[in-house]
Write an enzyme that holds these catalytic residues in place. Structure first.
Site, short mmCIF file in Angstrom:
data_model
loop_
_atom_site.label_atom_id
_atom_site.label_comp_id
_atom_site.label_asym_id
_atom_site.label_seq_id
_atom_site.Cartn_x
_atom_site.Cartn_y
_atom_site.Cartn_z
N GLU A 161 0.83 -1.21 0.00
CA GLU A 161 0.00 0.00 0.00
C GLU A 161 0.86 1.25 0.00
O GLU A 161 0.55 2.24 -0.67
CB GLU A 161 -0.96 0.02 1.19
CG GLU A 161 -1.83 1.25 1.18
CD GLU A 161 -3.21 1.06 1.76
OE1 GLU A 161 -3.97 2.04 1.73
OE2 GLU A 161 -3.52 -0.04 2.23
N THR A 162 1.96 1.22 0.71
CA THR A 162 2.87 2.36 0.74
C THR A 162 3.41 2.64 -0.67
O THR A 162 3.38 3.78 -1.14
CB THR A 162 4.02 2.10 1.72
OG1 THR A 162 3.47 1.91 3.03
CG2 THR A 162 5.01 3.25 1.74
#
Length: 151
Positions: free
Chosen positions: A71-72
């Protein structure tokens, strides 16, 4: 198929940009996880994360840690693609865990699946020190204008 009509001109090897992303990580979950960016552009985002400290009770890399890394990376890529004055917010993420890791660094590499004006989707592949695929993730972000800052 990738639509590159609104690509940002950032460089994947710009040391200032990498320093900025690593500094922006300060005090965030990314910092707690030990995520370090090594490349960043709308077309390719790469970061590493240690297995140690991100493992589950059996000593394997925690699946949730892999999802945090994915997600980062996808969010950073989407924000770079969105450009100045716009933000990226996650809409959907999924992950398939192929094998485990007990030590070392894992590397996540995000590449775009689709880059539009309002939505960006990335595939994130996470590998171990030997290049074995540990996880494949897909993240979709909504791109929108950032809210005005309070004065």
């Amino acid at each position: 198929m990738t639509d590159n009509t609104t690509q940002s001109p950032t460089s994947a090897t710009d040391p200032e940009l990498l320093r900025l992303f690593n500094d922006m990580n300060a005090g965030t979950l990314g910092e707690k996880m030990g995520i370090t960016f090594t490349e960043a552009s709308p077309q390719r985002i790469v970061a590493t994360m240690p297995v140690e400290g991100n493992n589950q009770p059996y000593g394997l890399l925690h699946g949730g840690a892999s999802v945090v890394l994915a997600e980062t990376l996808g969010s950073v890529g989407a924000a770079l693609h969105a450009g100045e004055g716009r933000i990226a917010v996650g809409l959907d993420i999924n992950a398939t865990h192929h094998r485990g890791a007990r030590s070392g660094l894992v590397t996540g590499t995000a590449t775009p699946l689709s880059l539009g004006r309002t939505v960006a989707s990335y595939e994130v592949v996470i590998t171990d020190d030997q290049g074995n695929r540990l996880c494949t993730s897909r993240i979709t972000c909504l791109l929108r204008d950032s809210a005005p800052q309070a004065k």
